[in-house]
Design an enzyme around this catalytic site. Structure first.
Site, PDB file in Angstrom:
ATOM      1  N   LYS A  22      -6.780   2.464  17.576  1.00  0.00           N
ATOM      2  CA  LYS A  22      -6.660   1.835  16.215  1.00  0.00           C
ATOM      3  C   LYS A  22      -5.140   1.585  16.191  1.00  0.00           C
ATOM      4  O   LYS A  22      -4.673   0.610  15.637  1.00  0.00           O
ATOM      5  CB  LYS A  22      -7.394   2.659  15.272  1.00  0.00           C
ATOM      6  CG  LYS A  22      -7.003   2.075  14.055  1.00  0.00           C
ATOM      7  CD  LYS A  22      -7.343   3.165  12.748  1.00  0.00           C
ATOM      8  CE  LYS A  22      -6.621   4.349  12.461  1.00  0.00           C
ATOM      9  NZ  LYS A  22      -5.413   4.244  11.867  1.00  0.00           N
ATOM     10  N   ASN A  23      -4.455   2.582  16.643  1.00  0.00           N
ATOM     11  CA  ASN A  23      -2.956   2.733  16.080  1.00  0.00           C
ATOM     12  C   ASN A  23      -2.057   1.929  17.196  1.00  0.00           C
ATOM     13  O   ASN A  23      -0.886   1.524  16.957  1.00  0.00           O
ATOM     14  CB  ASN A  23      -2.681   4.000  16.218  1.00  0.00           C
ATOM     15  CG  ASN A  23      -3.034   4.866  14.870  1.00  0.00           C
ATOM     16  OD1 ASN A  23      -3.577   4.259  13.843  1.00  0.00           O
ATOM     17  ND2 ASN A  23      -2.530   5.914  14.663  1.00  0.00           N
ATOM     18  N   ARG A  92      -3.027   0.971   4.565  1.00  0.00           N
ATOM     19  CA  ARG A  92      -1.581   1.102   4.285  1.00  0.00           C
ATOM     20  C   ARG A  92      -0.831   0.627   5.482  1.00  0.00           C
ATOM     21  O   ARG A  92       0.393   0.181   5.346  1.00  0.00           O
ATOM     22  CB  ARG A  92      -1.348   2.556   4.075  1.00  0.00           C
ATOM     23  CG  ARG A  92      -0.162   2.920   3.842  1.00  0.00           C
ATOM     24  CD  ARG A  92       0.700   4.363   4.299  1.00  0.00           C
ATOM     25  NE  ARG A  92       2.242   4.459   3.820  1.00  0.00           N
ATOM     26  CZ  ARG A  92       2.971   4.374   4.725  1.00  0.00           C
ATOM     27  NH1 ARG A  92       2.896   3.853   5.653  1.00  0.00           N
ATOM     28  NH2 ARG A  92       4.258   4.348   4.126  1.00  0.00           N
ATOM     29  N   CYS A 116      -0.778   7.321  -0.497  1.00  0.00           N
ATOM     30  CA  CYS A 116      -2.325   7.200   0.224  1.00  0.00           C
ATOM     31  C   CYS A 116      -2.790   8.587   0.034  1.00  0.00           C
ATOM     32  O   CYS A 116      -2.015   9.630  -0.468  1.00  0.00           O
ATOM     33  CB  CYS A 116      -1.872   6.704   1.830  1.00  0.00           C
ATOM     34  SG  CYS A 116      -1.421   8.095   2.537  1.00  0.00           S
ATOM     35  N   ARG A 121       3.628   8.250   1.192  1.00  0.00           N
ATOM     36  CA  ARG A 121       4.161   7.526   2.320  1.00  0.00           C
ATOM     37  C   ARG A 121       5.293   6.436   2.033  1.00  0.00           C
ATOM     38  O   ARG A 121       5.017   5.358   2.251  1.00  0.00           O
ATOM     39  CB  ARG A 121       3.120   7.106   2.983  1.00  0.00           C
ATOM     40  CG  ARG A 121       2.201   7.964   3.813  1.00  0.00           C
ATOM     41  CD  ARG A 121       0.992   7.589   4.118  1.00  0.00           C
ATOM     42  NE  ARG A 121       1.037   7.495   5.736  1.00  0.00           N
ATOM     43  CZ  ARG A 121      -0.076   7.194   6.617  1.00  0.00           C
ATOM     44  NH1 ARG A 121      -1.183   7.107   6.354  1.00  0.00           N
ATOM     45  NH2 ARG A 121       0.015   7.255   7.729  1.00  0.00           N
ATOM     46  N   PRO A 122       6.476   6.937   2.062  1.00  0.00           N
ATOM     47  CA  PRO A 122       7.707   5.980   1.724  1.00  0.00           C
ATOM     48  C   PRO A 122       7.818   5.005   2.862  1.00  0.00           C
ATOM     49  O   PRO A 122       7.403   5.331   4.044  1.00  0.00           O
ATOM     50  CB  PRO A 122       8.986   6.862   1.360  1.00  0.00           C
ATOM     51  CG  PRO A 122       8.383   8.102   2.153  1.00  0.00           C
ATOM     52  CD  PRO A 122       6.939   8.175   1.940  1.00  0.00           C
ATOM     53  N   ILE A 123       8.644   3.763   2.613  1.00  0.00           N
ATOM     54  CA  ILE A 123       8.895   3.037   3.485  1.00  0.00           C
ATOM     55  C   ILE A 123      10.272   2.663   3.452  1.00  0.00           C
ATOM     56  O   ILE A 123      10.768   1.465   4.133  1.00  0.00           O
ATOM     57  CB  ILE A 123       7.938   1.592   3.623  1.00  0.00           C
ATOM     58  CG1 ILE A 123       8.173   0.908   2.203  1.00  0.00           C
ATOM     59  CG2 ILE A 123       6.626   1.622   3.817  1.00  0.00           C
ATOM     60  CD1 ILE A 123       7.766  -0.587   2.138  1.00  0.00           C
ATOM     61  N   ASP A 124      11.051   3.686   3.382  1.00  0.00           N
ATOM     62  CA  ASP A 124      12.438   3.452   3.124  1.00  0.00           C
ATOM     63  C   ASP A 124      12.985   3.211   4.579  1.00  0.00           C
ATOM     64  O   ASP A 124      13.867   2.472   4.682  1.00  0.00           O
ATOM     65  CB  ASP A 124      13.168   4.761   2.545  1.00  0.00           C
ATOM     66  CG  ASP A 124      12.576   6.080   3.207  1.00  0.00           C
ATOM     67  OD1 ASP A 124      11.341   6.277   3.505  1.00  0.00           O
ATOM     68  OD2 ASP A 124      13.479   7.179   3.376  1.00  0.00           O
ATOM     69  N   LEU A 125      12.621   3.886   5.589  1.00  0.00           N
ATOM     70  CA  LEU A 125      13.030   3.723   6.740  1.00  0.00           C
ATOM     71  C   LEU A 125      12.815   2.419   7.371  1.00  0.00           C
ATOM     72  O   LEU A 125      13.608   1.780   8.064  1.00  0.00           O
ATOM     73  CB  LEU A 125      12.501   4.794   7.990  1.00  0.00           C
ATOM     74  CG  LEU A 125      12.680   6.392   7.517  1.00  0.00           C
ATOM     75  CD1 LEU A 125      12.081   7.177   8.433  1.00  0.00           C
ATOM     76  CD2 LEU A 125      14.376   6.613   7.517  1.00  0.00           C
ATOM     77  N   ASP A 306      -2.662  13.530  13.493  1.00  0.00           N
ATOM     78  CA  ASP A 306      -4.118  13.095  13.411  1.00  0.00           C
ATOM     79  C   ASP A 306      -5.235  14.087  13.960  1.00  0.00           C
ATOM     80  O   ASP A 306      -6.241  13.897  13.666  1.00  0.00           O
ATOM     81  CB  ASP A 306      -4.194  11.953  13.885  1.00  0.00           C
ATOM     82  CG  ASP A 306      -3.412  10.847  13.138  1.00  0.00           C
ATOM     83  OD1 ASP A 306      -3.225  10.913  11.714  1.00  0.00           O
ATOM     84  OD2 ASP A 306      -3.181   9.450  13.713  1.00  0.00           O
ATOM     85  N   ILE A 328       3.940  16.916   9.024  1.00  0.00           N
ATOM     86  CA  ILE A 328       4.128  15.319   9.112  1.00  0.00           C
ATOM     87  C   ILE A 328       3.680  15.195   7.465  1.00  0.00           C
ATOM     88  O   ILE A 328       4.587  14.328   6.825  1.00  0.00           O
ATOM     89  CB  ILE A 328       3.450  14.571  10.077  1.00  0.00           C
ATOM     90  CG1 ILE A 328       3.487  15.381  11.650  1.00  0.00           C
ATOM     91  CG2 ILE A 328       4.023  13.252  10.052  1.00  0.00           C
ATOM     92  CD1 ILE A 328       4.944  14.979  12.259  1.00  0.00           C
ATOM     93  N   ARG A 397     -12.850   3.496   9.237  1.00  0.00           N
ATOM     94  CA  ARG A 397     -11.591   2.686   9.333  1.00  0.00           C
ATOM     95  C   ARG A 397     -11.285   2.876  10.561  1.00  0.00           C
ATOM     96  O   ARG A 397     -10.487   2.029  11.032  1.00  0.00           O
ATOM     97  CB  ARG A 397     -10.687   3.448   8.464  1.00  0.00           C
ATOM     98  CG  ARG A 397     -10.707   2.806   6.916  1.00  0.00           C
ATOM     99  CD  ARG A 397      -9.669   3.640   6.395  1.00  0.00           C
ATOM    100  NE  ARG A 397      -8.315   3.570   7.026  1.00  0.00           N
ATOM    101  CZ  ARG A 397      -7.405   4.544   7.081  1.00  0.00           C
ATOM    102  NH1 ARG A 397      -7.474   5.532   6.351  1.00  0.00           N
ATOM    103  NH2 ARG A 397      -6.311   4.431   7.726  1.00  0.00           N
TER     104      ARG A 397
END
Ligand code: UD1
Length: 431
Positions: A22-23, A92, A116, A121-125, A306, A328, A397
């Site tokens: 999936k990933n 997400r 989530c 789960r920030p997306i600053d990076l 995971d 994490i 999912r």
């Protein structure tokens, strides 16, 4: 309401092929937007998240054909640059489309993915890296307006944390760009290398993927290509966990054990026997399993976050006291409250779960997230009696037909429709 019923107490004994990752599929599907032509993705499992990704591609103007193992994406006529809020919330990982849309369309509008089930789960990076490559970002009431009026250009990016998604977003964004981008502190997961393989097969010039320094020499355009996605190492860990917890045996085909050596080490510490030849891997469980007290999740090649939840029910059936520390995601252990309905003895202190081995009893439980939900199914495999696992949309999912796959290994797992008020066993054991 759809649920899984699990009649516990049966040992696994069988062979199963590991589904595509999936990933890997999700960033690769996002990257197909860069190709003004057809991409063919093989070994693409029919998952909830893949459906969500295909809906986004269609919304943006792609034509997608999904025959449930291969997907063809024709991105010739991409015309939109906005992902609607409903689709952003469905998955997400839709933030992975950001770099691809900007690269293809010169701008993108997405809603901030927000929190989530695993915590914030920030997306600053993602955003700070894209800014370095020439992207302007404006946020208004939770909507991100991004544009690259002069196109994307190369940059030297130092990631303070090896974010998988940020590494992938940058690689996709600058694959077609002016100049060279170097990512220091990049994530090293096998799925990053798979994305690089896909992009390189389409004409990109990416080297170093799989190490902490990835170099992307921007090219003018990409061409049509075919790609076979690597096997899913977390799904592989799921079947190994099923064998370990039931005192059984499982043989994985298309196993690629080199992708999850840290997980295999833990099964060996628990006393399981692992044998392999080529792309096959067999696990025979030890009874009783030995407890493990040094398990800590880390970025690759460390023990994957995971796979952490999958090991928790297995440790519930191991001798003595075990400990697992999650580094994490903040809310990784949300499912533990549900696991306690099986009679599991687990104490959470900060980011560490202490697990005392004991027998498990059937229960009715609700999935809280994808891997936590799968942990509940694993617990039910080892619990005496019939369990009901609800809210299984979380599991769907990331797993294709988990009941069918576990049944093929000798377990009794069925997908059923149940009345939403079903609470039978849940009332009997109070966590
Ligand atoms: C990916 C995987 C997910 C896995 C995770 C860690 C996909 C589709 N998902 O998620 O299954 O659990 O890697 O292996 O591949 N972070 C920030 N700012 C950012 C980005 C991340 O603070 O801009 C933090 C996150 O909140 C989290 C940590 O970094 O605490 C890891 O995130 P990241 O590696 O980016 O994970 P994902 O790409 O979201």
């Amino acid at each position: 309401m759809t649920a899984f019923t699990v009649d516990g107490g049966r040992r696994t004994d069988g062979t199963i092929r590991v589904q595509g990752a999936k990933n890997s599929v999700l960033p690769i599907l996002a990257a197909t937007l860069l190709i003004h032509n057809k991409s063919v993705i093989h070994n693409c499992p029919p998952l909830g998240d893949v459906d969500a990704a295909l809906k986004i591609l269609v919304k943006l103007g792609c034509v997608c054909v999904n025959d449930h193992q291969s997907v063809i994406v024709d991105a010739t006529d991409v015309a939109n640059y906005e992902i609607p809020k409903t689709l952003m919330h469905e998955m997400r990982s839709s933030v992975l489309f950001l770099g691809a849309i900007i690269s293809r369309m010169g701008r993108a509008v997405i809603t901030s993915p927000g929190g989530c089930e695993l915590g914030p789960r920030p997306i600053d990076l993602h955003l700070s890296s894209l800014k370095q490559c020439g992207v302007n970002v404006r946020e208004e009431e939770g909507t991100l307006f991004c544009s690259a009026p002069n196109g994307l250009h190369g940059a030297t990016i130092k990631l303070p944390f090896p974010s998988v998604g940020a590494t992938e977003n940058i690689m996709i964004a600058v694959a077609v760009s002016k100049g060279t981008t170097v990512i220091y502190g990049a994530a090293k997961e096998p799925e990053i290398s798979d994305l690089a393989d896909f992009l390189n097969a389409a004409g990109a010039k990416i080297s170093g993927a799989g190490s902490d320094t990835v170099i992307i020499e921007g090219v003018k355009s990409l061409h049509s290509t075919e790609h076979k996605v690597i096997p899913d190492r977390i799904v592989a860990a799921t079947y190994l966990s099923a064998a370990a917890i039931t005192g059984g045996r499982v043989c994985l085909k298309e196993a690629r054990p080199e992708y999850y050596l840290s997980v295999l080490k833990v099964f060996e510490q628990m006393g399981c026997t692992l044998t392999g030849k080529g792309q096959e891997l067999t696990l025979c469980a030890r009874e009783p399993l030995r407890g493990v007290s040094t398990l800590v999740t880390r970025a690759y090649p460390g023990f994957p976050t995971d796979a952490g939840p999958l090991l928790v029910p297995v440790l519930c059936r191991a001798e003595g006291e075990s400990r697992i520390t999650e580094t994490i995601f903040e809310n990784r252990f949300r499912f533990v409250e549900q696991l306690r309905y099986f009679g599991a003895d687990i104490n959470i202190n900060g980011r560490t779960a202490t697990v005392i081995g004991r027998p498990l009893l059937a229960a009715t439980v609700d999935c809280t997230d994808l891997r936590g939900g799968t942990a509940l199914v694993l617990a039910a495999l080892a619990a005496s009696g019939r369990s009901f696992i609800r809210e299984v949309h979380h599991i769907k999912r990331g797993y294709y037909d988990l009941p069918g796959c576990l049944s093929a290994l000798g377990c009794e797992v069925k997908e059923v429709e149940i009345d939403g008020s079903h609470t039978a066993e849940k009332e009997e054991i109070t966590p």
